[in-house]
Motif scaffolding. Structure first.
Motif, short mmCIF file in Angstrom:
data_model
loop_
_atom_site.label_atom_id
_atom_site.label_comp_id
_atom_site.label_asym_id
_atom_site.label_seq_id
_atom_site.Cartn_x
_atom_site.Cartn_y
_atom_site.Cartn_z
N PRO A 162 35.05 53.40 34.08
CA PRO A 162 33.91 52.50 34.26
C PRO A 162 34.27 51.41 35.26
CG PRO A 162 35.03 52.04 32.20
CD PRO A 162 35.68 53.25 32.77
N ARG A 163 33.26 50.86 35.89
CA ARG A 163 33.46 49.77 36.84
C ARG A 163 33.01 48.46 36.19
NH1 ARG A 163 35.98 53.42 38.86
NH2 ARG A 163 35.67 54.20 40.95
N LEU A 164 33.78 47.43 36.44
CA LEU A 164 33.53 46.11 35.88
C LEU A 164 33.48 45.12 37.02
CD1 LEU A 164 33.40 44.23 33.36
CD2 LEU A 164 35.89 44.35 33.29
N GLY B 200 30.03 39.20 40.92
CA GLY B 200 29.90 39.95 42.16
C GLY B 200 31.20 40.49 42.73
N VAL B 201 32.31 40.29 42.02
CA VAL B 201 33.62 40.75 42.50
C VAL B 201 34.12 41.86 41.58
CG1 VAL B 201 36.01 40.08 42.95
CG2 VAL B 201 34.15 38.47 43.44
N ASP B 202 34.48 43.00 42.17
CA ASP B 202 35.01 44.10 41.37
C ASP B 202 36.32 43.69 40.70
OD1 ASP B 202 32.93 45.82 41.99
OD2 ASP B 202 33.97 46.64 43.74
N VAL B 203 36.45 44.04 39.42
CA VAL B 203 37.65 43.75 38.65
C VAL B 203 38.43 45.06 38.54
CG1 VAL B 203 38.52 43.07 36.39
CG2 VAL B 203 36.51 41.93 37.35
N PRO B 204 39.71 45.05 38.89
CA PRO B 204 40.49 46.29 38.73
C PRO B 204 40.44 46.74 37.27
CG PRO B 204 41.75 44.64 39.94
CD PRO B 204 40.51 43.96 39.42
N SER B 205 40.07 48.00 37.08
CA SER B 205 39.92 48.52 35.72
C SER B 205 40.87 49.69 35.51
CB SER B 205 38.47 48.99 35.50
OG SER B 205 38.35 49.66 34.28
N THR B 206 41.51 49.69 34.37
CA THR B 206 42.40 50.80 34.05
C THR B 206 41.68 51.86 33.23
OG1 THR B 206 43.15 49.63 32.07
CG2 THR B 206 44.45 49.35 34.09
N THR C 255 36.79 30.56 34.30
CA THR C 255 36.71 29.11 34.25
C THR C 255 35.43 28.71 33.53
OG1 THR C 255 35.60 29.10 36.39
CG2 THR C 255 37.99 28.80 36.40
N PRO C 256 35.36 27.49 33.02
CA PRO C 256 34.11 27.04 32.38
C PRO C 256 32.95 27.12 33.37
CG PRO C 256 35.90 25.55 31.86
CD PRO C 256 36.42 26.49 32.90
N GLY C 257 31.79 27.44 32.85
CA GLY C 257 30.59 27.55 33.68
C GLY C 257 29.86 28.85 33.45
N SER C 258 28.93 29.14 34.33
CA SER C 258 28.11 30.35 34.23
C SER C 258 28.75 31.49 34.99
CB SER C 258 26.71 30.08 34.79
OG SER C 258 26.07 29.09 34.03
N HIS C 259 28.65 32.68 34.40
CA HIS C 259 29.22 33.88 35.02
C HIS C 259 28.28 35.06 34.77
CE1 HIS C 259 33.10 31.93 35.71
NE2 HIS C 259 32.97 31.41 34.50
N ARG C 260 28.34 36.04 35.67
CA ARG C 260 27.58 37.28 35.50
C ARG C 260 28.57 38.43 35.38
NH1 ARG C 260 22.34 38.48 38.73
NH2 ARG C 260 21.63 37.28 36.94
N VAL C 261 28.39 39.23 34.31
CA VAL C 261 29.24 40.40 34.05
C VAL C 261 28.38 41.64 34.25
CG1 VAL C 261 30.69 41.57 32.35
CG2 VAL C 261 30.54 39.06 32.36
N GLU C 262 28.88 42.59 35.02
CA GLU C 262 28.18 43.86 35.24
C GLU C 262 29.13 45.02 34.97
OE1 GLU C 262 25.46 43.62 38.96
OE2 GLU C 262 27.16 42.26 39.33
N VAL C 263 28.60 46.07 34.35
CA VAL C 263 29.39 47.27 34.05
C VAL C 263 28.53 48.49 34.36
CG1 VAL C 263 30.74 48.51 32.31
CG2 VAL C 263 30.53 46.01 32.16
#
Length: 134
Positions: free
Chosen positions: A28-30, A34-40, A50-58
């Protein structure tokens, strides 16, 4: 210590339905903000945030659609904490995945797959009965 230097952790668990074993053939891609996270692959992933707002996409890479089981969640991190999310891939590639609280995510499209399986079994049984009668 300033707020910019404080770190929190986002724990994302990536899962798929046990019956959908073909998901094991891909990773799966995480994506975070907006930045791809290396996934194993499938399983638990811990990301510093960090504190604040974030968007997570999978999503899961696939032939058609290119991004099967897409799911997106906006989160807000307050202070130093560990936030947990769980992604569940859909039973049908054209359905959406679900991303949210751990233990509450279900595979979309599961009932559709079960209905199609039941129709297939009925069709096979009906064909066997018709063949046996003739």
């Amino acid at each position: 210590m300033g707020q910019a230097s404080r770190q929190s952790t986002l724990k994302v668990t990536l899962r798929h339905p046990a019956a959908a074993f073909l998901y094991q053939a891909t990773k799966p891609r995480l994506r975070l903000d907006g930045v791809d996270v290396p996934s194993t692959g499938w399983g638990v992933h811990r990301l510093p945030v960090t504190p604040g707002s974030h968007r997570v996409e999978v999503w899961v890479p696939y032939v058609l659609p290119r991004r099967a089981g897409r799911a997106r969640r906006d989160i807000t991190v307050v202070g130093e904490q560990e936030l947990a999310l769980e992604y569940m891939a859909p039973s049908v590639t054209f359905a959406r995945g679900s991303l949210g609280a751990p233990g509450e995510q279900t595979s979309t499209g599961y009932s559709t797959v079960m209905i199609l399986n039941l129709i297939a079994v009925i069709a096979v049984v009906a064909g066997l009965v018709a063949f046996a009668v003739n």
